[in-house]
Design a protein around this motif. Structure first.
Motif, PDB file in Angstrom:
ATOM      1  N   LYS A 112       0.853  -1.179   0.000  1.00 59.98           N
ATOM      2  CA  LYS A 112       0.000   0.000   0.000  1.00 59.98           C
ATOM      3  C   LYS A 112       0.894   1.236   0.000  1.00 59.98           C
ATOM      4  O   LYS A 112       1.789   1.376   0.842  1.00 59.98           O
ATOM      5  N   THR A 113       0.665   2.126  -0.941  1.00 63.64           N
ATOM      6  CA  THR A 113       1.480   3.323  -1.070  1.00 63.64           C
ATOM      7  C   THR A 113       1.065   4.354  -0.024  1.00 63.64           C
ATOM      8  O   THR A 113       0.051   4.206   0.675  1.00 63.64           O
ATOM      9  N   THR A 114       1.862   5.439   0.054  1.00 68.74           N
ATOM     10  CA  THR A 114       1.520   6.524   0.985  1.00 68.74           C
ATOM     11  C   THR A 114       0.242   7.235   0.577  1.00 68.74           C
ATOM     12  O   THR A 114      -0.361   7.949   1.376  1.00 68.74           O
ATOM     13  N   ASP A 115      -0.168   7.025  -0.677  1.00 69.76           N
ATOM     14  CA  ASP A 115      -1.443   7.584  -1.150  1.00 69.76           C
ATOM     15  C   ASP A 115      -2.605   6.610  -0.956  1.00 69.76           C
ATOM     16  O   ASP A 115      -3.683   6.797  -1.518  1.00 69.76           O
ATOM     17  N   ASP A 116      -2.331   5.554  -0.173  1.00 66.81           N
ATOM     18  CA  ASP A 116      -3.346   4.560   0.162  1.00 66.81           C
ATOM     19  C   ASP A 116      -3.810   3.761  -1.063  1.00 66.81           C
ATOM     20  O   ASP A 116      -4.929   3.258  -1.109  1.00 66.81           O
ATOM     21  N   GLU A 117      -2.912   3.632  -2.029  1.00 67.72           N
ATOM     22  CA  GLU A 117      -3.206   2.832  -3.218  1.00 67.72           C
ATOM     23  C   GLU A 117      -2.571   1.445  -3.056  1.00 67.72           C
ATOM     24  O   GLU A 117      -1.393   1.336  -2.706  1.00 67.72           O
ATOM     25  N   GLN A 161      14.375   7.459  -1.383  1.00 69.15           N
ATOM     26  CA  GLN A 161      13.048   8.039  -1.600  1.00 69.15           C
ATOM     27  C   GLN A 161      12.990   9.441  -1.002  1.00 69.15           C
ATOM     28  O   GLN A 161      12.430  10.363  -1.597  1.00 69.15           O
TER      29      GLN A 161
END
Length: 273
Positions: A112-117, A161
């Protein structure tokens, strides 16, 4: 490139002592895999004894500052094999090798990405079971003679990053490149026809071998050996990394023919650019 047909135990005995800097290989797993001409169902003690036999020869032909990267997998119902094998090679009064690093080759992962994807990438073989989850990784054990062989950690590194870490961590020398660590996400390339494009039940991607070549740090001067060549992924990796001194050994003539064909196709694709 030197691709040899034959039993690696017999061929290894003919090779010169300390004539290789790097060994990257993946032997049969003894898990009942359906190889073309190899019976992959020996009793466990017999299998481990056989592994120690070829490992002794690898130690003999490996330079004192060499590295041996051993890829081995398991099954959920037979999870101890990698650990039993590495103990057989490193334990006891006179161990063959020292385990210097343990890497986890991740074939598929969901994050899960930091954008909640939620991203799911890679390939795995689904397991139809109500007891076990899908097995999406294998081990790569880094073995050396002393356990103190220097590596080029950032040759196979990744950018930061968060760029503020470039100056925070002095070991990078101010470069935007850090050690990748011991978890390697390396997916298989997507293929259309298994028997045509990857006619081997347990091959690894060339990128896995390239990672080991970079990490060992001798570049195109590397003398690379794969005693279980299969369909030639390590030979392709050597070609991609411009390594002139490569030796691969394969007992199965069909797999060896596939390895030669893959190298020929690569050469044709390069000349047509």
């Amino acid at each position: 490139m030197n691709l040899i047909h034959g039993d690696c135990l017999k061929i290894l005995r003919t090779l010169e002592e300390k004539s290789f800097d790097l060994v990257v290989t993946s032997p049969p797993y003894n898990l009942g895999i359906n190889y073309s001409q190899f019976e992959d169902t020996a009793p466990r003690t017999k299998f481990l004894s056989w592994c120690k036999s070829w490992a002794r020869q690898l130690k003999r032909v490996l330079a004192d500052d060499g590295s041996f990267f051993l890829n081995i997998g398991a099954t959920p119902s037979n999870p101890l094999l990698p650990h039993q094998l590495i103990l057989a090679l490193t334990d006891g009064k006179k161990p063959l090798f020292t385990l210097q690093n343990t890497f986890h080759w991740v074939k598929s992962i969901s994050v899960k990405t930091t954008d909640d994807e939620l991203l799911s990438v890679g390939h795995f073989k689904p397991i139809n079971s109500d007891r076990y989850v899908n097995d999406c990784h294998e081990y790569v054990f880094h073995l050396t003679k002393t356990g103190s062989i220097p590596l080029d950690r950032r040759a196979a590194g990744v950018p930061y990053q968060h760029k503020s870490n470039i100056s925070r961590w002095q070991h990078t020398g101010g470069q935007d490149l850090r050690c990748r660590g011991n978890t390697w996400f390396i997916p298989y390339q997507t293929i259309r026809y298994r028997m045509k494009d990857r006619p081997h039940p347990a091959s690894f991607p060339p990128a896995l071998v390239e990672q080991c070549i970079k990490l060992h740090g001798k570049g195109c001067e590397t003398r690379l050996l794969d005693p279980f060549l299969g369909i030639g992924s390590s030979a392709l990796a050597a070609k991609f990394q411009k390594i002139a001194h490569f030796t691969g050994i394969e007992i199965d003539q069909e797999y060896l023919a596939s390895a030669r064909l893959r190298l020929e196709k690569e050469a044709i694709s390069k000349t047509s650019l």
